[in-house]
Design a protein around this motif. Structure first.
Motif, PDB file in Angstrom:
ATOM      1  N   VAL A 221      53.097  49.656  25.206  1.00 58.24           N
ATOM      2  CA  VAL A 221      53.380  49.403  26.624  1.00 58.24           C
ATOM      3  C   VAL A 221      54.676  50.161  26.931  1.00 58.24           C
ATOM      4  CG1 VAL A 221      54.075  47.603  28.261  1.00 58.24           C
ATOM      5  CG2 VAL A 221      52.283  47.132  26.548  1.00 58.24           C
TER       6      VAL A 221
ATOM      7  N   ALA B 159      51.744  42.035  34.193  1.00 58.16           N
ATOM      8  CA  ALA B 159      51.001  42.908  33.283  1.00 58.16           C
ATOM      9  C   ALA B 159      49.647  43.246  33.895  1.00 58.16           C
ATOM     10  CB  ALA B 159      50.830  42.223  31.923  1.00 58.16           C
TER      11      ALA B 159
ATOM     12  N   GLU C 192      57.109  49.721  32.409  1.00 62.65           N
ATOM     13  CA  GLU C 192      56.174  48.607  32.636  1.00 62.65           C
ATOM     14  C   GLU C 192      56.766  47.309  32.067  1.00 62.65           C
ATOM     15  OE1 GLU C 192      55.307  51.547  31.482  1.00 62.65           O
ATOM     16  OE2 GLU C 192      53.824  52.323  32.924  1.00 62.65           O
TER      17      GLU C 192
ATOM     18  N   LEU D   2      49.566  45.836  36.394  1.00 63.14           N
ATOM     19  CA  LEU D   2      49.845  47.184  35.865  1.00 63.14           C
ATOM     20  C   LEU D   2      48.712  47.687  34.961  1.00 63.14           C
ATOM     21  CD1 LEU D   2      53.570  46.398  34.950  1.00 63.14           C
ATOM     22  CD2 LEU D   2      52.811  47.960  36.765  1.00 63.14           C
TER      23      LEU D   2
END
Ligand SMILES: Cc1cc2nc3c(=O)[nH]c(=O)nc-3n(C[C@H](O)[C@H](O)[C@H](O)COP(=O)(O)O)c2cc1C
Length: 188
Positions: A22, A121, A26, A124
């Motif tokens: 990740v 999350a 982000e 995204l």
């Protein structure tokens, strides 16, 4: 439907992850969303421990699987015995949300912060899943010693209230499991 509602409805527990990490931007957004959660008297009694080191993740996962195998719950023992089972589903990142037990409502505060992370999350395109095994492991003296050995430290006196795996889904976004609608009473 507005974007917020559609993100809430889209969030699913993702149980298969790609190994790619990740990104930092982000992660920063997810942590910012977490820090904006409500907390009793705005105490914000939380701390976020982000584990991205693959070897540390592997070791913690192994101990968590051990906690499943030691569990009194047969279903957990059976899951952990399955060939190729990974408690963290091979996610490249785990976040442990610890809190100050002397705060007014640490467990609620940490859980709300966690849900904000899960939703951020989702927005995204990043998958997530609550990881109960982390708290199960830490609940035992043996588990606490393992955390110390692995160097997973929390601020003085804090304890883990929530943990979640994050990463990009390795499979199509999960279908919505049955959601019970018969849970509302409106009195007017
Ligand atoms: C307190 C709590 C503990 C959970 N523990 C686990 C877990 O250890 N492993 C797992 O795969 N999912 C875990 N979950 C995810 C639930 O299984 C999941 O939320 C539920 O099946 C509904 O699916 P959905 O999240 O896709 O809506 C947990 C969820 C909560 C709220």
């Amino acid at each position: 439907m507005n974007e917020t509602i559609s993100t809430i409805l889209k969030r699913r527990s993702v149980r298969a992850y790609r190994p790619d990490p990740v990104g930092q931007p982000e992660l920063d957004l997810m942590l910012e969303a977490a820090r904006h959660a409500p907390s009793a008297m705005n105490q914000q009694p939380w701390h976020f421990t982000v584990i991205r080191n693959p070897e540390l993740l592997r070791q913690l996962e192994e101990h968590c699987r051990g906690a499943f195998l030691d569990s009194k719950v047969e279903a957990l023992r059976e899951i952990a015995r399955q060939e190729g089972f990974s408690v963290f589903y091979h996610a490249p990142m785990l976040v442990i949300i610890s809190g100050d037990p002397s705060a007014l409502a640490a467990q609620y505060d940490c859980t709300l912060a966690t849900e904000n992370m899960l939703l951020a999350a989702t927005s995204l395109g990043i998958g997530s899943c609550w990881m109960n095994a982390v708290m199960m492991l830490h609940a035992t003296e043996k588990g606490k010693a393992i955390f110390r050995e692995l160097g997973i430290a929390f601020p003085e006196g804090y304890r883990p209230y929530a943990a979640a795996a994050f990463g990009y889904p390795a499979e199509p976004w999960p279908e919505t499991p049955p959601k019970n609608a018969d849970c509302v009473t409106i009195m007017e």
